[in-house]
Design an enzyme around this catalytic site. Structure first.
Site, PDB file in Angstrom:
ATOM      1  N   ALA A   1       0.833  -1.200   0.000  1.00 29.67           N
ATOM      2  CA  ALA A   1       0.000   0.000   0.000  1.00 29.67           C
ATOM      3  C   ALA A   1       0.870   1.253   0.000  1.00 29.67           C
ATOM      4  O   ALA A   1       1.843   1.345   0.737  1.00 29.67           O
ATOM      5  CB  ALA A   1      -0.923   0.010   1.212  1.00 29.67           C
ATOM      6  N   CYS A   2       0.510   2.200  -0.867  1.00 32.90           N
ATOM      7  CA  CYS A   2       1.153   3.520  -0.861  1.00 32.90           C
ATOM      8  C   CYS A   2       0.068   4.551  -1.100  1.00 32.90           C
ATOM      9  O   CYS A   2      -1.121   4.228  -1.136  1.00 32.90           O
ATOM     10  CB  CYS A   2       2.262   3.606  -1.911  1.00 32.90           C
ATOM     11  SG  CYS A   2       1.672   3.550  -3.619  1.00 32.90           S
ATOM     12  N   ASP A   3       0.438   5.803  -1.269  1.00 29.85           N
ATOM     13  CA  ASP A   3      -0.552   6.871  -1.383  1.00 29.85           C
ATOM     14  C   ASP A   3      -1.537   6.636  -2.521  1.00 29.85           C
ATOM     15  O   ASP A   3      -2.744   6.682  -2.334  1.00 29.85           O
ATOM     16  CB  ASP A   3       0.143   8.227  -1.585  1.00 29.85           C
ATOM     17  CG  ASP A   3       0.698   8.779  -0.286  1.00 29.85           C
ATOM     18  OD1 ASP A   3       0.078   8.519   0.760  1.00 29.85           O
ATOM     19  OD2 ASP A   3       1.741   9.435  -0.310  1.00 29.85           O
TER      20      ASP A   3
END
Length: 527
Positions: A436-438
């Protein structure tokens, strides 16, 4: 007294920069998941419009099919609704996505122009209103009436907002978009547009580019492209030339680690389209920003002279994406724009590097100086670890490995750690791993690819490894990998999952630990 004023000013400016970064991240979160749709529309436009490479009236929407085709409906309806739905989902999940899409349809019908700016505002706003409405009767609905209340509240609010968008919101946004478009046309007609590089190039290094690119340039570029068949705005920020020229200068005239890592950084920046790889080189010698500004100005001026542009956004800013989005009549202008901007940046950067060779050698030899310090500075400005900084620090990690350092020591050298320390908090079998990232693309996609290959080679083909935006995490995931600064947020959204935090997604030793952990929880696949 003076010191206090200085600190307050710095804190204020830093806070403003962080606020703009967060705003840019939110805008990016709406645009980036839908880039595939933008590329699809751009390819269809470049190929099948009347002036395209393979003109087909039924697809391009001209001749007997002037009111149909794919090009017009996609850019007027599909793309804005996708943006609105994604924005609504980021605010309030599926209910927010549905209401955001309904509301934005009203704004779309208020004008014949693409309603991208309206979608980026109205989609999240409608979702936020839905969230507030639901909060009014949360826990107060009689058992058995939940579905009735939930469905009708979403329908009634969506219908009301759609009508509001048609009569009020849409016309207002349409007027604002037209004003912005007229301003851009004035800048082009008066040959002032190249000055935009004075703002764009420093903004990129400060990680403010998302707010500029996705908040202003992409929506205006789409509108201009639908009217003229192309837009220069798509290349103002995405042109890989200025950064490529800078990195080539380091390949020839750089020193130490900066010189040895520049070739790999050039490949990642020019062909991979990840521009942040060159930011530490600028931060190491801030006067080099003049090289990228000059390169950007020359590139934009070339586009203006040749009346060239792209049919859609080039994302990421790779030369491959740029070429794919270039219409037939713009190839000469676009290619020259990239080449001349790179040459300009290379020449100016080379002069600066040759004149400051001694000071750069001293900084490289000093503790806490050189490229490593610049990389740390970049990550501090970004507010999180960079997905590509591992390329710049790989020499140090390779040396540590060769010297016999343990994985824990290597983690300390690289700044990585496992949340909670030690091994996992649960011994349950793992079937679903999520990065998960932005935005849920870019860095997390690269990390997921690296771990997926390791897991596949280890024999765990039944374990899925995917990447999502952190706003879309759910509490049905077995293991979540995030960058350090995002881990607390991920824990709040998925408290039942195991969480692993790393400082970059590209070459973390934690991936080997995850594979070992799989053998403990899932059993050895060879037995």
């Amino acid at each position: 007294m003076a010191t206090t004023t200085q600190t307050g000013t710095t804190s204020s400016s830093g806070g403003a920069r962080v606020a703009v970064q967060k705003f840019g991240t939110f805008l990016s979160g709406m645009i980036m998941p839908n880039i595939g749709a933008f590329i699809a529309w751009g390819l269809i436009t470049a190929l099948f419009i009347e002036k395209g490479w393979l003109p087909v009236d039924k697809i391009g929407g001209w001749g007997d099919y002037a009111d149909g085709g794919l090009v017009g409906p996609m850019v007027r309806f599909l793309l804005p609704i996708l943006i609105a739905v994604q924005g609504g989902r980021m605010i309030y999940g599926t209910r927010g996505a549905v209401v955001g899409g309904i509301a934005t349809m009203g704004a779309i019908m208020a004008t014949t122009q693409p309603m991208f700016l309206g979608a980026m505002i109205f989609g999240p706003l409608a979702a936020w209103l839905m969230k507030k409405v639901d909060a009014l009767w949360d826990g107060k609905i009689k058992p058995g009436f939940e579905m009735l209340v939930n469905n009708f509240s979403a329908g009634i609010l969506g219908a009301g907002l759609a009508v509001f968008g048609l009569y009020v919101f849409g016309p207002i946004v349409d007027g604002i978009s037209n004003a912005f478009g007229n301003g851009v046309n004035w800048l082009i007609e008066h040959s002032v547009l190249p000055l935009a590089s004075v703002i764009i190039e420093p903004a990129k290094v400060l990680f403010l580019n998302n707010a500029i690119n996705h908040g202003v340039l992409t929506p205006l570029g789409i509108q201009q492209s639908t009217e003229q068949g192309k837009s220069i705005l798509f290349l103002l920020e995405a042109n890989p030339g200025p950064g490529a020229g800078l990195l080539l200068a380091f390949c020839v005239f750089g020193v130490g680690m900066a010189r040895s890592t520049a070739p790999a950084a050039f490949i990642i920046q020019f062909f991979g389209g990840i521009h942040e790889i060159y930011f530490p080189y600028v931060l190491m010698k801030p006067v080099l920003i003049l090289a990228t500004i000059a390169g950007g100005m020359v590139g934009i001026l070339t586009l203006v002279i040749f009346n060239a542009g792209l049919v859609g956004p080039a994302a990421p800013g790779s030369i491959i994406a740029v070429m794919l989005a270039t219409p037939g009549g713009s190839f000469v202008g676009v290619i020259l724009s990239v080449v001349l901007s790179a040459a300009t940046s290379f020449i100016i950067a080379s002069v600066i590097l040759r004149g400051s060779r001694r000071s750069m050698l001293a900084a490289e030899e000093a503790e806490g100086g050189g490229l490593a310090a610049a990389t740390s500075q970049m990550e501090a400005m970004k507010g999180k670890k960079s997905s590509v900084s591992g390329v710049l620090n790989r020499e140090a990690l390779d040396e540590a490995s060769a010297s016999g350092m343990t994985p824990a020591q290597m983690d300390a050298a690289d700044g990585m750690h496992r949340t909670g320390g030690g091994t996992s908090v649960a011994a349950r079998p793992i079937s679903k791993i999520v990065f998960a990232c932005d935005a849920g693309m870019g860095s997390s996609a690269m990390g997921a690819s690296v771990l997926r290959n390791k897991i596949k080679k280890a024999g765990f083909g039944d374990v899925s490894v995917t990447n999502v935006a952190i706003a879309n995490l759910t509490d049905d995931i077995d293991l979540i990998v995030t960058q350090e600064t995002l881990t607390p947020r991920a824990k709040g959204m998925a408290p039942s999952a195991e969480h692993v935090s790393v400082s970059n997604f590209m070459n973390s030793p934690r991936y080997d630990e995850i594979v070992s952990h799989l053998r403990e929880t899932n059993g050895n696949p060879s037995t």
